[in-house]
Design an enzyme around this catalytic site. Sequence first.
Site, PDB file in Angstrom:
ATOM      1  N   THR A 158       0.848  -1.126  -0.013  1.00 52.71           N
ATOM      2  CA  THR A 158       0.093  -0.059  -0.126  1.00 52.71           C
ATOM      3  C   THR A 158       0.837   1.315  -0.112  1.00 52.71           C
ATOM      4  OG1 THR A 158      -2.006   0.922   0.941  1.00 52.71           O
ATOM      5  CG2 THR A 158      -0.337   0.661   2.549  1.00 52.71           C
ATOM      6  N   ALA A 208       1.325   5.185  -7.455  1.00 55.39           N
ATOM      7  CA  ALA A 208       0.530   4.414  -8.313  1.00 55.39           C
ATOM      8  C   ALA A 208       0.906   3.795  -9.554  1.00 55.39           C
ATOM      9  CB  ALA A 208      -1.126   4.701  -8.266  1.00 55.39           C
ATOM     10  N   CYS A 225       4.472   1.666  -8.697  1.00 57.35           N
ATOM     11  CA  CYS A 225       4.465   0.799  -7.662  1.00 57.35           C
ATOM     12  C   CYS A 225       3.219  -0.312  -7.928  1.00 57.35           C
ATOM     13  CB  CYS A 225       4.258   1.126  -6.528  1.00 57.35           C
ATOM     14  SG  CYS A 225       4.196  -0.324  -5.114  1.00 57.35           S
ATOM     15  N   THR A 253       0.211  -0.413  -5.422  1.00 58.62           N
ATOM     16  CA  THR A 253      -0.573   0.711  -5.226  1.00 58.62           C
ATOM     17  C   THR A 253      -1.639   0.994  -6.308  1.00 58.62           C
ATOM     18  OG1 THR A 253       1.372   1.615  -4.025  1.00 58.62           O
ATOM     19  CG2 THR A 253      -0.179   3.137  -4.650  1.00 58.62           C
TER      20      THR A 253
END
EC number: 3.4.25.2
Length: 184
Positions: free
Chosen positions: A12, A166, A169, A172
Site C-alpha cells: 500500500t 500508483a 508501484c 498501489t
Amino acid sequence: MIEHNPTTIYGTTIVTVRKDGKVVIAGDGQVSLGNTVMKGNARKVRRIGKGNVIAGFAGATADAFTLLERLEAKLEQYPDQLMRASVELAKDWRTDRYLRKLEAMMLVADSKATLALTGTGDVLEPEQGVMAIGSGGNYALAAARALIETDKSAEEIARKAMNIAADICIYTNHNIIVESLDAQ
C-alpha cells in the site's frame, strides 16, 4: 528476481503532507495477496479518537487495526496529546511480546504533530512536513518533496504524490482516500 510469498498480503502507499495550515494523509485502496489484487477499494486512511486525529496504515491489515485500537485507547488516556499517546503506544509495542510481532506501520496526525509509528516501536517526525510509508512510499515521498516548495496545497501535493506512486508501484492503485485537518 525477488520471489514473493503468494500467501502474504503486500503493499500500500500512505503519504502525509503538512503545509499552509493543513495536514493531509492520503492512501490507496489496493490489497494484494501474492500477485493477485484482492480488493481495490480498501479504506486505509481514517479519522480516529474524537475525529481530531487522522491515521493511515500500511502492512498486515489485522495488525494495523490492532495498533489503531491501541492508539485510540492511548488517546482516551491522554486526550489531545498525540505525541504522548504515540510514545506510550511505542513503549508497549517494544515491550509486549504480542505487539512486537505485529507487521504494520502508521502515519498519524493532529493539528499540532505528524508522526510515523514504525514496526520497531519508533516514533518519527517528518522532515519538511512530508512523510510516506508502504511499498510505494519512496516514490510518494520523492514526489511530495519535489512539490512541497510549489504553490500547490497539501491535498494537491498528496494526491499527485499518490498518483505518481500508483503509476510506478504495482501494489498501489489510483483509488485514493484523503483525510485532512486544519493544522497549526
